[in-house]
Design an enzyme around this catalytic site. Structure first.
Site, mmCIF file in Angstrom:
data_model
loop_
_atom_site.group_PDB
_atom_site.id
_atom_site.type_symbol
_atom_site.label_atom_id
_atom_site.label_comp_id
_atom_site.label_asym_id
_atom_site.label_seq_id
_atom_site.Cartn_x
_atom_site.Cartn_y
_atom_site.Cartn_z
ATOM 1 N N HIS A 91 5.040 6.619 -8.439
ATOM 2 C CA HIS A 91 3.283 7.343 -6.968
ATOM 3 C C HIS A 91 2.146 6.831 -8.173
ATOM 4 C CE1 HIS A 91 5.730 8.710 -3.662
ATOM 5 N NE2 HIS A 91 6.461 8.193 -4.367
ATOM 6 N N THR A 93 1.857 5.636 -10.504
ATOM 7 C CA THR A 93 1.836 3.617 -11.544
ATOM 8 C C THR A 93 0.151 3.313 -10.519
ATOM 9 O OG1 THR A 93 3.932 3.660 -12.919
ATOM 10 C CG2 THR A 93 2.125 1.177 -12.705
ATOM 11 N N ASP A 122 -1.880 10.500 -2.309
ATOM 12 C CA ASP A 122 -1.412 9.820 -1.994
ATOM 13 C C ASP A 122 -0.238 10.495 -0.874
ATOM 14 O OD1 ASP A 122 1.329 9.781 -4.135
ATOM 15 O OD2 ASP A 122 2.268 10.666 -1.829
ATOM 16 N N THR A 138 1.488 3.934 -1.767
ATOM 17 C CA THR A 138 2.494 3.946 -2.749
ATOM 18 C C THR A 138 3.957 2.518 -2.357
ATOM 19 O OG1 THR A 138 3.874 5.826 -2.935
ATOM 20 C CG2 THR A 138 1.997 5.512 -3.798
ATOM 21 N N GLN A 193 7.182 -3.263 -17.877
ATOM 22 C CA GLN A 193 8.261 -3.999 -16.860
ATOM 23 C C GLN A 193 6.966 -5.678 -17.140
ATOM 24 O OE1 GLN A 193 10.400 -2.470 -13.943
ATOM 25 N NE2 GLN A 193 9.428 -3.573 -12.619
ATOM 26 N N GLU A 235 4.624 -6.267 -8.913
ATOM 27 C CA GLU A 235 5.289 -7.096 -10.229
ATOM 28 C C GLU A 235 5.563 -7.953 -9.941
ATOM 29 O OE1 GLU A 235 6.364 -3.016 -12.348
ATOM 30 O OE2 GLU A 235 4.952 -2.245 -11.101
ATOM 31 N N GLY A 263 15.691 6.320 -0.881
ATOM 32 C CA GLY A 263 14.231 5.818 0.120
ATOM 33 C C GLY A 263 14.049 4.630 1.023
ATOM 34 N N GLN A 319 13.681 1.681 -0.077
ATOM 35 C CA GLN A 319 14.281 0.443 -0.966
ATOM 36 C C GLN A 319 14.756 -0.348 0.110
ATOM 37 O OE1 GLN A 319 15.834 2.762 -4.677
ATOM 38 N NE2 GLN A 319 14.035 3.089 -4.974
HETATM 39 N N1 UDP Z 1 8.671 1.087 -15.189
HETATM 40 C C1 UDP Z 1 8.605 0.237 -16.447
HETATM 41 N N2 UDP Z 1 9.338 0.439 -17.785
HETATM 42 C C2 UDP Z 1 10.642 0.792 -17.191
HETATM 43 C C3 UDP Z 1 10.988 1.432 -16.261
HETATM 44 C C4 UDP Z 1 9.674 1.566 -14.804
HETATM 45 O O1 UDP Z 1 7.076 0.011 -16.691
HETATM 46 O O2 UDP Z 1 11.398 1.201 -18.659
HETATM 47 C C5 UDP Z 1 7.759 0.577 -14.382
HETATM 48 C C6 UDP Z 1 7.817 -0.492 -12.845
HETATM 49 O O3 UDP Z 1 7.411 -1.172 -14.045
HETATM 50 C C7 UDP Z 1 6.927 0.302 -12.190
HETATM 51 C C8 UDP Z 1 7.088 1.976 -12.080
HETATM 52 O O4 UDP Z 1 7.558 2.105 -13.577
HETATM 53 O O5 UDP Z 1 5.852 -0.322 -12.048
HETATM 54 C C9 UDP Z 1 8.332 2.013 -11.413
HETATM 55 O O6 UDP Z 1 8.306 2.302 -9.630
HETATM 56 P P1 UDP Z 1 8.682 1.363 -8.649
HETATM 57 O O7 UDP Z 1 8.402 1.851 -7.727
HETATM 58 O O8 UDP Z 1 9.948 -0.191 -8.751
HETATM 59 O O9 UDP Z 1 10.494 2.603 -8.782
HETATM 60 P P2 UDP Z 1 10.534 4.482 -8.778
HETATM 61 O O10 UDP Z 1 10.616 4.087 -10.382
HETATM 62 O O11 UDP Z 1 9.569 4.841 -7.949
HETATM 63 O O12 UDP Z 1 12.280 4.272 -8.526
HETATM 64 N N1 UDP Z 2 16.550 9.545 -2.503
HETATM 65 C C1 UDP Z 2 15.410 8.615 -2.977
HETATM 66 N N2 UDP Z 2 15.729 8.399 -4.452
HETATM 67 C C2 UDP Z 2 15.900 9.140 -4.744
HETATM 68 C C3 UDP Z 2 17.184 10.361 -4.837
HETATM 69 C C4 UDP Z 2 17.564 10.249 -3.613
HETATM 70 O O1 UDP Z 2 15.011 7.921 -1.807
HETATM 71 O O2 UDP Z 2 16.138 8.991 -6.717
HETATM 72 C C5 UDP Z 2 16.406 9.715 -1.374
HETATM 73 C C6 UDP Z 2 17.418 8.981 -0.689
HETATM 74 O O3 UDP Z 2 17.148 7.936 0.587
HETATM 75 C C7 UDP Z 2 18.373 10.439 -0.564
HETATM 76 C C8 UDP Z 2 17.533 11.059 0.181
HETATM 77 O O4 UDP Z 2 16.020 10.804 -1.133
HETATM 78 O O5 UDP Z 2 19.206 10.121 0.847
HETATM 79 C C9 UDP Z 2 17.395 12.668 -0.406
HETATM 80 O O6 UDP Z 2 18.108 12.911 -1.834
HETATM 81 P P1 UDP Z 2 18.768 13.942 -2.001
HETATM 82 O O7 UDP Z 2 20.272 14.094 -2.827
HETATM 83 O O8 UDP Z 2 18.822 15.341 -2.408
HETATM 84 O O9 UDP Z 2 19.398 14.928 -0.354
HETATM 85 P P2 UDP Z 2 20.721 15.293 -0.018
HETATM 86 O O10 UDP Z 2 21.686 13.889 -0.131
HETATM 87 O O11 UDP Z 2 21.125 16.264 -1.200
HETATM 88 O O12 UDP Z 2 20.453 15.693 1.868
HETATM 89 N N1 UDP Z 3 7.498 9.792 0.018
HETATM 90 C C1 UDP Z 3 6.358 11.120 0.987
HETATM 91 N N2 UDP Z 3 6.412 12.451 0.352
HETATM 92 C C2 UDP Z 3 7.641 12.395 -0.316
HETATM 93 C C3 UDP Z 3 8.667 11.563 -0.680
HETATM 94 C C4 UDP Z 3 8.489 10.086 -0.421
HETATM 95 O O1 UDP Z 3 5.654 10.235 0.985
HETATM 96 O O2 UDP Z 3 8.443 13.777 0.433
HETATM 97 C C5 UDP Z 3 7.370 8.327 0.477
HETATM 98 C C6 UDP Z 3 5.907 8.306 -0.869
HETATM 99 O O3 UDP Z 3 4.648 7.449 -0.837
HETATM 100 C C7 UDP Z 3 6.695 6.897 -0.951
HETATM 101 C C8 UDP Z 3 7.657 6.608 0.196
HETATM 102 O O4 UDP Z 3 8.423 7.727 0.900
HETATM 103 O O5 UDP Z 3 6.404 5.566 -1.173
HETATM 104 C C9 UDP Z 3 8.940 6.478 -0.450
HETATM 105 O O6 UDP Z 3 10.188 7.026 -0.785
HETATM 106 P P1 UDP Z 3 10.439 7.183 -2.552
HETATM 107 O O7 UDP Z 3 10.946 8.535 -2.779
HETATM 108 O O8 UDP Z 3 11.573 6.449 -1.900
HETATM 109 O O9 UDP Z 3 9.514 6.516 -3.102
HETATM 110 P P2 UDP Z 3 9.228 5.755 -4.822
HETATM 111 O O10 UDP Z 3 9.240 7.034 -5.793
HETATM 112 O O11 UDP Z 3 10.933 5.018 -4.614
HETATM 113 O O12 UDP Z 3 7.779 5.076 -4.331
#
Ligand code: UDP
Ligand code: UDP
Ligand code: UDP
Length: 467
Positions: A24, A26, A121, A144, A346, A369, A384, A386
């Protein structure tokens, strides 16, 4: 030299309000550098405490590079424990920030020059919108995620009403009128529970979307054309404001601290010979899955650079590599692979000529990227948004995936499946050339006269007209 009053007042003052997690933060920092290069005055709100060390170090190095930015640390009151049913520290922070976001009002009301717009956001859309209305300023959301997942979130208030009861078990698809249906298997499991903290937070903020002035998206027109046209032509989700694609957001010379010992090694490898594996900043993989992945990777025979994380939050990472991967694996692959546990840059890696393919969890920043660099992706979505992102990238021609691998941790994906998919990623010439043309389109979009560049310039211009 004296500055004429006209030139002072035409500088819009934009407040950036990101939410928790590097995924979020970045895009907001990238957008901040872009806005600075177009003569905007910026205030950056960051929440305190941050969840990860990475957020903390990136915020401070960004601010020391840009001392002209006004920084507000927003102390988020801790959540009442009973409020959340998630144990994910990022989600707990999302909820806490979402609930207290409206409290930024007094911090913004007294700023000089006065605020012109808030860029927030989605997680704080509701609070940011209230404050924007009170201050009489514009309010944009910076998304994001993919436009496809944003559409799902925007429709969530409808999907979660009992009347609709549309999120029922047994259905195979979700219908958002005017859009291609979404497979149920790609809907995050918490969305089936309207009381889940994740879902409830999204629903309350999604309700604010129709009241904002626009949704800035880190995507580009030709990457998600169907969804974009359907929404912007009001054939779907007609209550939404304009979707403004401005991506892929670039780093603009912003090079963060990080481990760089892989760069000389990468520079020595033949072109497009290395598989890069990374699952983002907050995806923890189980030990069993790591073992299957290391075996599959080794058996594929390809060179590799693997960024390995075993904990959701970086400060919890305590184990050495040798405790996670067997010493015999590290020994056998030492001449053709590198495993790193620290933060890497990255973007630099994806831009290196040695990289031939990217095994990614499909966090949206990673997808953009890869798109910007024309690198083909083997998507291995975990949580989420993905899986939806993986569908988008496959449709755009940037990558492949196997939907049967399930959500992260749902089943153990075996080494032979991994080996096969990695080989496909590295040998599919058609995929390579499609990914390259995605890269060309991305560069066109952000270059002079490109759609993304025009969109951000028009947005800034309209803010300048309103100062
Ligand atoms: N990233 C990085 N180095 C790392 C891990 C992550 O530069 O070791 C960056 C990656 O390039 C991206 C961001 O962190 O810009 C991660 O965002 P992304 O939406 O890909 O995944 P999330 O970490 O939110 O699951
Ligand atoms: N989740 C996610 N990113 C993470 C961890 C979890 O997007 O790094 C999502 C995933 O879909 C998961 C949900 O968020 O099912 C809730 O996660 P949590 O483990 O807190 O929920 P629980 O399984 O306890 O309901
Ligand atoms: N998101 C949100 N509220 C939350 C969790 C996620 O609005 O409580 C949105 C957020 O903008 C994100 C998207 O849902 O881009 C996907 O969720 P995830 O947690 O997987 O986000 P990530 O960090 O991987 O981008």
């Amino acid at each position: 030299m004296s500055i004429s009053p006209g030139s002072v007042t035409s500088q819009p003052h934009i407040v950036l309000f990101p939410s928790a997690g590097m995924g979020h933060l970045t895009p907001f920092l990238r957008l901040a550098s872009l806005l600075l290069s177009h003569d905007c005055k910026l205030t950056l709100i960051t929440t305190k405490p941050t969840v990860s060390v990475a957020e903390c170090t990136h915020i401070s190095s960004f601010l020391s590079k840009h001392p002209e930015i006004n920084h507000i640390e927003f102390h988020v009151p801790p959540m009442q424990h009973s409020g959340s049913i998630s144990d994910d520290p990022f989600f707990i922070q999302f909820e806490a920030t979402s609930r207290s976001a409206h409290q930024i009002h007094p911090l913004l009301a007294s700023l000089t020059p006065p605020v012109s717009a808030i860029f927030a956001d989605l997680v704080v859309a509701n609070g940011a919108n209230k404050v924007a209305v009170d201050l009489g300023v514009r309010n944009y959301i910076v998304s994001t995620t993919s436009l496809k997942f944003l559409s799902l979130m925007a429709y969530l208030p409808v999907l979660t009403t009992s009347d609709a009861a549309k999120l029922v078990d047994g259905a195979t698809e979700i219908e958002i009128p005017g859009l291609t249906p979404l497979p149920i298997s790609s809907i995050p499991p918490p969305f089936f529970n309207a009381d889940h903290g994740f879902t409830a937070t999204l629903v309350s903020n999604a309700k604010a979307l129709p009241f904002c002035n626009g949704i800035l998206m880190n995507t580009f027109e030709s990457f998600e054309p169907e969804t974009l046209l359907a929404i912007n032509n009001k054939r779907a989700l007609s209550n939404l404001p304009s979707i403004l694609p401005i991506g892929p957001l670039e780093t603009y010379g912003l090079n963060m601290n990080g481990q760089t010992r892989y760069l000389p090694w990468l520079n020595d490898q033949p072109a497009e010979s290395v598989v890069f594996l990374s699952f983002g900043s907050r995806t923890a993989m189980s030990k069993d899955q790591i073992k299957e992945l290391s075996d599959g990777l080794e058996r594929s025979g390809y060179r590799f650079l693997w960024v390995l994380k075993t904990k959701k939050v970086d400060k919890d990472e305590k184990e050495d590599l040798g405790e996670i991967l067997s010493s015999s694996f590290l020994e056998r692959t030492k001449n053709r692979g590198m495993v790193i546990k620290e933060w890497v840059n990255q973007q630099d890696i994806l831009g290196n000529a040695a990289i031939g393919g990217f095994v990614s969890h499909c966090g949206w920043n990673s997808v953009m990227e890869a798109a910007g660099n024309g690198v083909p992706v083997l998507a291995w979505p975990q949580h989420g948004d993905q899986r939806t992102n993986a569908e988008v990238l496959e449709k755009a021609g940037l990558g492949i995936w196997d939907a049967t691998w399930g959500w992260g941790g749902q089943r153990l994906v075996k080494q032979d499946e991994i080996q096969r998919k990695i080989s496909e990623l590295m040998t599919d010439e058609k995929l390579k050339s499609k990914a390259k043309s995605v890269g060309d389109e991305a560069k066109k979009a952000t270059g002079n006269g490109g759609t993304s560049k025009n969109t951000i310039l028009e947005t800034i211009e309209s803010l300048k007209q309103n100062v």
